[in-house]
Design an enzyme around this catalytic site. Structure first.
Site, mmCIF file in Angstrom:
data_model
loop_
_atom_site.group_PDB
_atom_site.id
_atom_site.type_symbol
_atom_site.label_atom_id
_atom_site.label_comp_id
_atom_site.label_asym_id
_atom_site.label_seq_id
_atom_site.Cartn_x
_atom_site.Cartn_y
_atom_site.Cartn_z
ATOM 1 N N ARG A 48 0.830 -1.220 0.000
ATOM 2 C CA ARG A 48 0.000 0.000 0.000
ATOM 3 C C ARG A 48 0.859 1.263 0.000
ATOM 4 N NH1 ARG A 48 -3.485 2.999 4.133
ATOM 5 N NH2 ARG A 48 -5.331 3.693 2.982
ATOM 6 N N ILE A 74 -6.965 7.669 -0.949
ATOM 7 C CA ILE A 74 -6.855 6.214 -1.042
ATOM 8 C C ILE A 74 -7.734 5.675 0.081
ATOM 9 C CG2 ILE A 74 -4.768 6.199 0.394
ATOM 10 C CD1 ILE A 74 -3.861 3.701 -1.087
ATOM 11 N N SER A 75 -8.617 4.758 -0.238
ATOM 12 C CA SER A 75 -9.626 4.310 0.718
ATOM 13 C C SER A 75 -9.013 3.590 1.914
ATOM 14 C CB SER A 75 -10.641 3.383 0.036
ATOM 15 O OG SER A 75 -11.410 4.078 -0.906
ATOM 16 N N GLN A 76 -9.731 3.634 3.005
ATOM 17 C CA GLN A 76 -9.382 2.871 4.199
ATOM 18 C C GLN A 76 -9.227 1.395 3.825
ATOM 19 O OE1 GLN A 76 -12.600 3.039 6.940
ATOM 20 N NE2 GLN A 76 -11.584 1.849 8.537
ATOM 21 N N PRO A 77 -8.173 0.716 4.267
ATOM 22 C CA PRO A 77 -7.986 -0.698 3.909
ATOM 23 C C PRO A 77 -9.186 -1.581 4.237
ATOM 24 C CG PRO A 77 -5.962 0.161 4.836
ATOM 25 C CD PRO A 77 -7.003 1.244 5.003
#
Length: 226
Positions: A48, A74-77
């Site tokens: 990431r 970038i989205s939350q995992p």
């Protein structure tokens, strides 16, 4: 069932980007209800930190969204894992369309699992950066396009699965028209103050059932190119 893995690359990281940091993230995701071992494995092995600015590398494996410029994140995992899990729960699709490439992280996760990924991005600079990352990772089963995401990718339709990484009040009809009759679509829907992750599944006869998967927060789905 084949799981497509990212090729080995010199992207293991050190310190806050090390494998230990990724393992901590995976433990956090499991505690949050992510159960699919295929998704867990891909999240663990996807670098990431490669998808964000170097100044943010120390936060790459925190379970949080991070800025990537141009008003995007970038989205939350956990969200990436949950959407991926929902998309493949009933079987691995062969051909997936993603609306909103952004950093490229979600597309890379999908490309590690399914044979073909097509991703569309409306911000040219973000797509340029994402393409460079895809090349560095050797993702040969991923195609990208600079275009209005609301138009989808009609020349490659139908798709077995479609994922949207930005939220609109409804699913654009042009996008839904590109889903196969038995396909699965996962997307956030709603206003900036109240969004819900939904999954739609086709019954093969032209009808789609819809279920809510929980509250989320995404950037708005915009038309045009920028």
């Amino acid at each position: 069932m084949t799981v497509y893995r990212l090729p080995a690359a010199d992207l293991k990281g050190e310190g806050m980007t090390s494998q230990r940091a990724r393992d901590r993230l995976v433990a956090n995701l499991k505690e949050g209800g992510i159960n699919d071992p295929r998704v867990i494995d891909v999240i663990r092995n996807t670098p990431r930190h490669h998808f964000i600015d170097q100044a943010l590398h120390s936060r790459a494996y925190e379970n949080t969204a991070l800025p990537i410029g141009h008003g995007q994140t970038i989205s939350q995992p956990w969200v990436v894992a949950r959407m991926t899990e929902a998309l493949i729960e009933f079987g691995l699709p062969q051909k997936v369309l993603e609306i909103g490439t952004g950093s490229g992280y979600q597309a890379a996760v999908l490309a590690a699992l399914v044979p073909q990924v097509f991703t569309v991005e409306r911000i040219e600079e973000l797509l340029r950066q994402a393409r460079r990352r895809f090349r560095q990772l050797g993702l040969t089963n991923l195609r990208s396009r600079y275009d209005d995401g609301k138009l989808g990718w009609p020349d490659e339709a139908p798709f077995d699965a479609i994922i949207l990484t930005a939220a609109g009040d409804t699913i654009p009809s042009r996008i839904l028209d590109q889903l196969s009759p038995t396909g699965v679509l996962v997307a956030p829907v709603g206003s900036p103050s109240r969004q819900t992750l939904i999954r739609m599944r086709g019954d093969g006869q032209g009808d789609f059932t819809q279920e809510e998967l929980g509250a989320v927060s995404f950037v708005p789905l915009l038309g045009g190119i920028g």
